[in-house]
Design a protein around this motif. Structure first.
Motif, PDB file in Angstrom:
ATOM      1  N   LEU A 106      -4.006   0.490  -2.369  1.00 38.25           N
ATOM      2  CA  LEU A 106      -3.819  -0.790  -1.681  1.00 38.25           C
ATOM      3  C   LEU A 106      -4.150  -1.921  -2.650  1.00 38.25           C
ATOM      4  N   ARG A 159       0.818  -1.203   0.000  1.00 35.55           N
ATOM      5  CA  ARG A 159       0.000   0.000   0.000  1.00 35.55           C
ATOM      6  C   ARG A 159       0.854   1.257   0.000  1.00 35.55           C
ATOM      7  N   HIS A 190      -8.644   2.606  -2.058  1.00 37.82           N
ATOM      8  CA  HIS A 190      -9.105   2.420  -0.681  1.00 37.82           C
ATOM      9  C   HIS A 190      -9.281   3.783  -0.016  1.00 37.82           C
ATOM     10  N   GLN A 213      -5.776   5.654   0.110  1.00 34.20           N
ATOM     11  CA  GLN A 213      -4.601   4.801  -0.074  1.00 34.20           C
ATOM     12  C   GLN A 213      -4.705   4.017  -1.384  1.00 34.20           C
ATOM     13  N   GLU A 233       0.182   5.355   1.000  1.00 37.10           N
ATOM     14  CA  GLU A 233      -0.759   6.329   1.562  1.00 37.10           C
ATOM     15  C   GLU A 233      -0.616   7.642   0.807  1.00 37.10           C
TER      16      GLU A 233
END
Length: 220
Positions: A43, A33, A153, A41, A35
């Motif tokens: 992911l 992942r 995400h 994110q 950020e």
């Protein structure tokens, strides 16, 4: 909207969807992942089932995971053929633009995920603890058994729920938990448009049906 414009919209969505999936598959190991923001994110996960990771074998316990996966893929193919017919028929009948755009979005999203399910098992090797290779000598599975690549995400809020909330109070909760892709976004947007703009989308069909019924009465 013309069929040509609807097709162009479908191609653009498919390109964005597949390019993003190819990039993730060839640059990320599974569950890696990044950020981007606290609430967003990238992911990498793979989904071999339906929405929310549900599998047909979870519902119908008498069938194996592989049989359920094959059945789901075939069902998706049949469904996208039906959606394609709906799109062409709506254009032919000069349906509202909002209806045609919504159907085109759903069609593009469904087709994007079908590509994963049908071909990705053959054209990629697995992503466990490694970055996948495109067109390996042996793929991670057979045709029709590929997994859908998800990567978007949005954990907007994470924390422990208050204990006064029934059933889930005191549990750790993430909003929004699911990981999805561009194809999923297209499908959700299309369905959302049909729900929110229901009257505008289907007004043309209601008028056509009413005129047909009135004509039948006059004939009688």
């Amino acid at each position: 909207m013309s069929l040509k414009k609807a097709t162009l919209l479908i191609i653009v969505i498919l390109l964005i969807d597949q390019v993003s999936k190819f990039y993730i598959k060839t640059q990320f190991a599974l569950h890696h992942r990044i950020e981007v923001f606290e609430w967003f994110q990238i992911l990498f996960v793979e989904n071999d089932g339906m929405a929310w990771g549900t599998k047909l074998s979870d519902i119908f316990t008498g069938i194996s995971d592989r049989t359920a996966k094959l059945a789901l893929t075939i069902f998706r193919i049949v469904a996208v053929i039906g959606i394609g017919y709906w799109l062409v028929n709506s254009v032919r009948k000069k349906g509202p633009n909002i209806l045609i755009i919504a159907i085109a979005l759903i069609f593009a999203g469904a087709l994007g995920n079908i590509i994963d399910s049908v071909f990705y098992g053959v054209i990629f090797d697995d992503s466990y603890s490694q970055v996948a290779t495109f067109l390996p000598e042996v793929g991670y599975d057979s045709i029709f058994h590929g997994k859908v690549v998800d990567m978007l995400h949005f954990p907007i809020w994470q924390g422990v729920l208050p204990t006064w909330i029934p059933f889930v109070g005191g549990d750790y909760f993430t909003f929004f938990e699911p990981v999805f892709n561009v194809a999923d976004m297209a499908i959700s947007t299309g369905i959302g448009m049909l729900i929110v703009f229901n009257k505008s989308a289907f007004h043309h069909e209601e008028i056509a049906t009413g005129e047909k019924d009135e004509g039948s009465e006059n004939t009688i």
